[in-house]
Write a protein that holds these residues in place. Sequence first.
Motif, PDB file in Angstrom:
ATOM      1  N   PRO A 260      -3.805 -13.047  33.219  1.00  0.00           N
ATOM      2  CA  PRO A 260      -3.578 -13.001  34.670  1.00  0.00           C
ATOM      3  C   PRO A 260      -2.087 -12.807  34.972  1.00  0.00           C
ATOM      4  O   PRO A 260      -1.234 -13.392  34.302  1.00  0.00           O
ATOM      5  N   ILE A 261      -1.804 -11.958  35.936  1.00  0.00           N
ATOM      6  CA  ILE A 261      -0.419 -11.652  36.299  1.00  0.00           C
ATOM      7  C   ILE A 261      -0.197 -11.974  37.778  1.00  0.00           C
ATOM      8  O   ILE A 261      -0.955 -11.519  38.634  1.00  0.00           O
ATOM      9  N   ASP A 262       0.828 -12.766  38.058  1.00  0.00           N
ATOM     10  CA  ASP A 262       1.276 -12.964  39.432  1.00  0.00           C
ATOM     11  C   ASP A 262       2.468 -12.057  39.694  1.00  0.00           C
ATOM     12  O   ASP A 262       3.329 -11.878  38.811  1.00  0.00           O
ATOM     13  N   VAL A 263       2.530 -11.489  40.882  1.00  0.00           N
ATOM     14  CA  VAL A 263       3.659 -10.638  41.263  1.00  0.00           C
ATOM     15  C   VAL A 263       4.390 -11.311  42.424  1.00  0.00           C
ATOM     16  O   VAL A 263       3.787 -11.575  43.464  1.00  0.00           O
ATOM     17  N   VAL A 264       5.676 -11.593  42.210  1.00  0.00           N
ATOM     18  CA  VAL A 264       6.480 -12.315  43.194  1.00  0.00           C
ATOM     19  C   VAL A 264       7.668 -11.455  43.619  1.00  0.00           C
ATOM     20  O   VAL A 264       8.444 -11.003  42.770  1.00  0.00           O
ATOM     21  N   VAL A 265       7.806 -11.223  44.918  1.00  0.00           N
ATOM     22  CA  VAL A 265       9.027 -10.620  45.441  1.00  0.00           C
ATOM     23  C   VAL A 265       9.996 -11.765  45.691  1.00  0.00           C
ATOM     24  O   VAL A 265       9.668 -12.705  46.424  1.00  0.00           O
ATOM     25  N   PRO A 266      11.172 -11.750  45.045  1.00  0.00           N
ATOM     26  CA  PRO A 266      12.068 -12.909  45.152  1.00  0.00           C
ATOM     27  C   PRO A 266      12.547 -13.133  46.578  1.00  0.00           C
ATOM     28  O   PRO A 266      12.528 -12.237  47.416  1.00  0.00           O
ATOM     29  N   SER A 267      13.008 -14.356  46.805  1.00  0.00           N
ATOM     30  CA  SER A 267      13.458 -14.728  48.145  1.00  0.00           C
ATOM     31  C   SER A 267      14.865 -14.242  48.436  1.00  0.00           C
ATOM     32  O   SER A 267      15.313 -14.294  49.587  1.00  0.00           O
ATOM     33  N   ASP A 268      15.569 -13.806  47.395  1.00  0.00           N
ATOM     34  CA  ASP A 268      16.927 -13.290  47.592  1.00  0.00           C
ATOM     35  C   ASP A 268      17.141 -12.104  46.658  1.00  0.00           C
ATOM     36  O   ASP A 268      16.367 -11.887  45.725  1.00  0.00           O
ATOM     37  N   GLY A 269      18.173 -11.331  46.933  1.00  0.00           N
ATOM     38  CA  GLY A 269      18.430 -10.169  46.082  1.00  0.00           C
ATOM     39  C   GLY A 269      17.272  -9.196  46.070  1.00  0.00           C
ATOM     40  O   GLY A 269      16.907  -8.663  45.021  1.00  0.00           O
ATOM     41  N   VAL A 270      16.672  -8.945  47.232  1.00  0.00           N
ATOM     42  CA  VAL A 270      15.543  -8.012  47.306  1.00  0.00           C
ATOM     43  C   VAL A 270      16.099  -6.594  47.509  1.00  0.00           C
ATOM     44  O   VAL A 270      16.659  -6.282  48.554  1.00  0.00           O
ATOM     45  N   VAL A 271      15.955  -5.785  46.482  1.00  0.00           N
ATOM     46  CA  VAL A 271      16.522  -4.433  46.511  1.00  0.00           C
ATOM     47  C   VAL A 271      15.403  -3.399  46.422  1.00  0.00           C
ATOM     48  O   VAL A 271      14.512  -3.506  45.579  1.00  0.00           O
ATOM     49  N   ALA A 272      15.457  -2.442  47.313  1.00  0.00           N
ATOM     50  CA  ALA A 272      14.482  -1.349  47.303  1.00  0.00           C
ATOM     51  C   ALA A 272      15.110  -0.118  46.667  1.00  0.00           C
ATOM     52  O   ALA A 272      16.318   0.098  46.766  1.00  0.00           O
ATOM     53  N   GLY A 273      14.291   0.654  46.023  1.00  0.00           N
ATOM     54  CA  GLY A 273      14.781   1.858  45.359  1.00  0.00           C
ATOM     55  C   GLY A 273      13.955   3.074  45.721  1.00  0.00           C
ATOM     56  O   GLY A 273      12.735   2.990  45.826  1.00  0.00           O
ATOM     57  N   VAL A 274      14.652   4.176  45.927  1.00  0.00           N
ATOM     58  CA  VAL A 274      14.009   5.446  46.240  1.00  0.00           C
ATOM     59  C   VAL A 274      14.139   6.364  45.035  1.00  0.00           C
ATOM     60  O   VAL A 274      15.219   6.464  44.435  1.00  0.00           O
ATOM     61  N   TYR A 275      13.059   6.990  44.658  1.00  0.00           N
ATOM     62  CA  TYR A 275      13.106   7.997  43.602  1.00  0.00           C
ATOM     63  C   TYR A 275      13.055   9.388  44.231  1.00  0.00           C
ATOM     64  O   TYR A 275      12.616   9.553  45.375  1.00  0.00           O
ATOM     65  N   VAL A 276      13.551  10.367  43.508  1.00  0.00           N
ATOM     66  CA  VAL A 276      13.623  11.728  44.053  1.00  0.00           C
ATOM     67  C   VAL A 276      13.012  12.720  43.078  1.00  0.00           C
ATOM     68  O   VAL A 276      12.996  12.513  41.865  1.00  0.00           O
ATOM     69  N   GLN A 277      12.507  13.813  43.653  1.00  0.00           N
ATOM     70  CA  GLN A 277      11.964  14.930  42.878  1.00  0.00           C
ATOM     71  C   GLN A 277      12.966  16.072  42.856  1.00  0.00           C
ATOM     72  O   GLN A 277      13.764  16.228  43.793  1.00  0.00           O
ATOM     73  N   ALA A 278      12.886  16.884  41.832  1.00  0.00           N
ATOM     74  CA  ALA A 278      13.713  18.087  41.780  1.00  0.00           C
ATOM     75  C   ALA A 278      13.134  19.055  40.753  1.00  0.00           C
ATOM     76  O   ALA A 278      12.384  18.661  39.858  1.00  0.00           O
ATOM     77  N   ILE A 279      13.483  20.322  40.918  1.00  0.00           N
ATOM     78  CA  ILE A 279      13.070  21.374  39.986  1.00  0.00           C
ATOM     79  C   ILE A 279      14.268  21.770  39.128  1.00  0.00           C
ATOM     80  O   ILE A 279      15.375  21.981  39.652  1.00  0.00           O
ATOM     81  N   SER A 280      14.040  21.862  37.832  1.00  0.00           N
ATOM     82  CA  SER A 280      15.117  22.257  36.924  1.00  0.00           C
ATOM     83  C   SER A 280      15.608  23.672  37.235  1.00  0.00           C
ATOM     84  O   SER A 280      14.809  24.578  37.500  1.00  0.00           O
ATOM     85  N   ALA A 281      16.913  23.848  37.184  1.00  0.00           N
ATOM     86  CA  ALA A 281      17.494  25.184  37.353  1.00  0.00           C
ATOM     87  C   ALA A 281      17.083  26.108  36.219  1.00  0.00           C
ATOM     88  O   ALA A 281      17.181  27.333  36.341  1.00  0.00           O
ATOM     89  N   HIS A 282      16.617  25.530  35.117  1.00  0.00           N
ATOM     90  CA  HIS A 282      16.236  26.307  33.937  1.00  0.00           C
ATOM     91  C   HIS A 282      14.734  26.203  33.658  1.00  0.00           C
ATOM     92  O   HIS A 282      14.300  26.360  32.507  1.00  0.00           O
ATOM     93  N   ALA A 283      13.957  25.925  34.712  1.00  0.00           N
ATOM     94  CA  ALA A 283      12.512  25.734  34.552  1.00  0.00           C
ATOM     95  C   ALA A 283      11.862  27.003  34.006  1.00  0.00           C
ATOM     96  O   ALA A 283      11.980  28.074  34.603  1.00  0.00           O
ATOM     97  N   PRO A 284      11.120  26.889  32.891  1.00  0.00           N
ATOM     98  CA  PRO A 284      10.392  28.066  32.378  1.00  0.00           C
ATOM     99  C   PRO A 284       9.240  28.481  33.283  1.00  0.00           C
ATOM    100  O   PRO A 284       8.793  29.624  33.224  1.00  0.00           O
ATOM    101  N   HIS A 285       8.775  27.560  34.128  1.00  0.00           N
ATOM    102  CA  HIS A 285       7.622  27.841  34.990  1.00  0.00           C
ATOM    103  C   HIS A 285       7.980  27.481  36.437  1.00  0.00           C
ATOM    104  O   HIS A 285       7.449  26.502  36.998  1.00  0.00           O
ATOM    105  N   PRO A 286       8.849  28.242  37.076  1.00  0.00           N
ATOM    106  CA  PRO A 286       9.353  27.865  38.403  1.00  0.00           C
ATOM    107  C   PRO A 286       8.289  27.865  39.489  1.00  0.00           C
ATOM    108  O   PRO A 286       8.356  27.040  40.418  1.00  0.00           O
ATOM    109  N   ASN A 287       7.301  28.763  39.397  1.00  0.00           N
ATOM    110  CA  ASN A 287       6.260  28.775  40.434  1.00  0.00           C
ATOM    111  C   ASN A 287       5.311  27.585  40.278  1.00  0.00           C
ATOM    112  O   ASN A 287       4.895  26.988  41.284  1.00  0.00           O
ATOM    113  N   ALA A 288       4.991  27.228  39.038  1.00  0.00           N
ATOM    114  CA  ALA A 288       4.185  26.025  38.822  1.00  0.00           C
ATOM    115  C   ALA A 288       4.936  24.799  39.318  1.00  0.00           C
ATOM    116  O   ALA A 288       4.337  23.871  39.880  1.00  0.00           O
TER     117      ALA A 288
END
Length: 369
Positions: A260-288
């Motif tokens: 069993p796993i409990d998930v706790v968001v702490p009462s202090d130091g609560v930091v949110a993070g955003v992830y980003v997408q990008a396409i490689s400049a050297h992508a072999p399959h740019p349309n895909a």
Amino acid sequence: MTFAKALGASVSMLAVLSVTAPAFAQTDLDALYEAAKAEGQLTTIALPHDWCGYGAVIEGFKAKYPGITVNELNPNAGSADELEAIRANIGNTGPQAPDVIDVGLAFGPQAKEEGLLQAYKVSTWDDIPADAKDADGFWYGDYYGVLAFGINKDIITGDNPASWADLMKDEYANSVALAGDPRTANNAILSVYAAGLSTGADAATGAQAGLDYFKALNDKGNFVPVDAEAAAIAQGTTPIAINWDYNLLAARDNLNGNPPIDVVVPSDGVVAGVYVQAISAHAPHPNAAKLWMEYLYSDEGQLGWLGGYCHPIRFNAMAEAGVLPDDLMAKLPAADNYAKAVFPSIEEQNANKATITTGWDTTVGAAVQ
């Protein structure tokens, strides 16, 4: 309204923000699909199937666009590893060259500056908050979550830690682990920063305060220098795992009570993070790669991430449009747990990353395996 304020409002789920009506680009998806099929393959990297619902998202893409093989590289790689994979495969059109990346916010501008990315604006571009995307389309936010504690209740049988300070207690000896290496992994870097903020440090001093916090945690014997992946949590190697809430919630579901796993968001130091997408400049399959981005930022793709407990970047616009299913919304944690979340700016994340990646060995001296 800034992106951070918009996110704060969104997690309350009480107010639907006023956003600009989406001005959809007239992308010819049929033509893009045909071009992608001609390429025949999409190569991704660092997409664990239990991260943010990516397993279902990848299967959804393959079902919607048959004829394109999805080649998945190194699912457990960190953001720095993804950029290195592009650098190492410049000119390589084989299966080791990634077409697309999914990295922490601070790594997007770095990759653009190095010339590792190519610009592409998805059809739903206007739904993405302006301060969560590059104006020229080289990178764009995809989803976000907050850092939390995942607790193995077979081992931690007493009270759960409710704050970062609690992790220093004697009962948590040899128990606390990071998910990833703070020298390379974005979530581990921000975990160190979150710990620093919990000590009273501000945005400018949080990174060093976080290093000092983990030095003290390691000196006390509470820190476990093992990557707290789902397997390590299940085996009891890392009784308290620090990770994004969506990863821990997914692990809790997948383990189905064993342990069993409990998930706790702490009462202090609560930091949110955003992830980003990008396409490689050297992508072999740019349309895909472009078709993949169109899928990820469609309602279908965004709901795939929400199903994995992530807040998709178009959350507010989709709420206004009434396309968020009630059953998915009911699975999200209580909004109150997120009320204290802070969203570090790109500048703050870049500064934190530099301090933590270069200072971990000299300050903490514990190599995460």
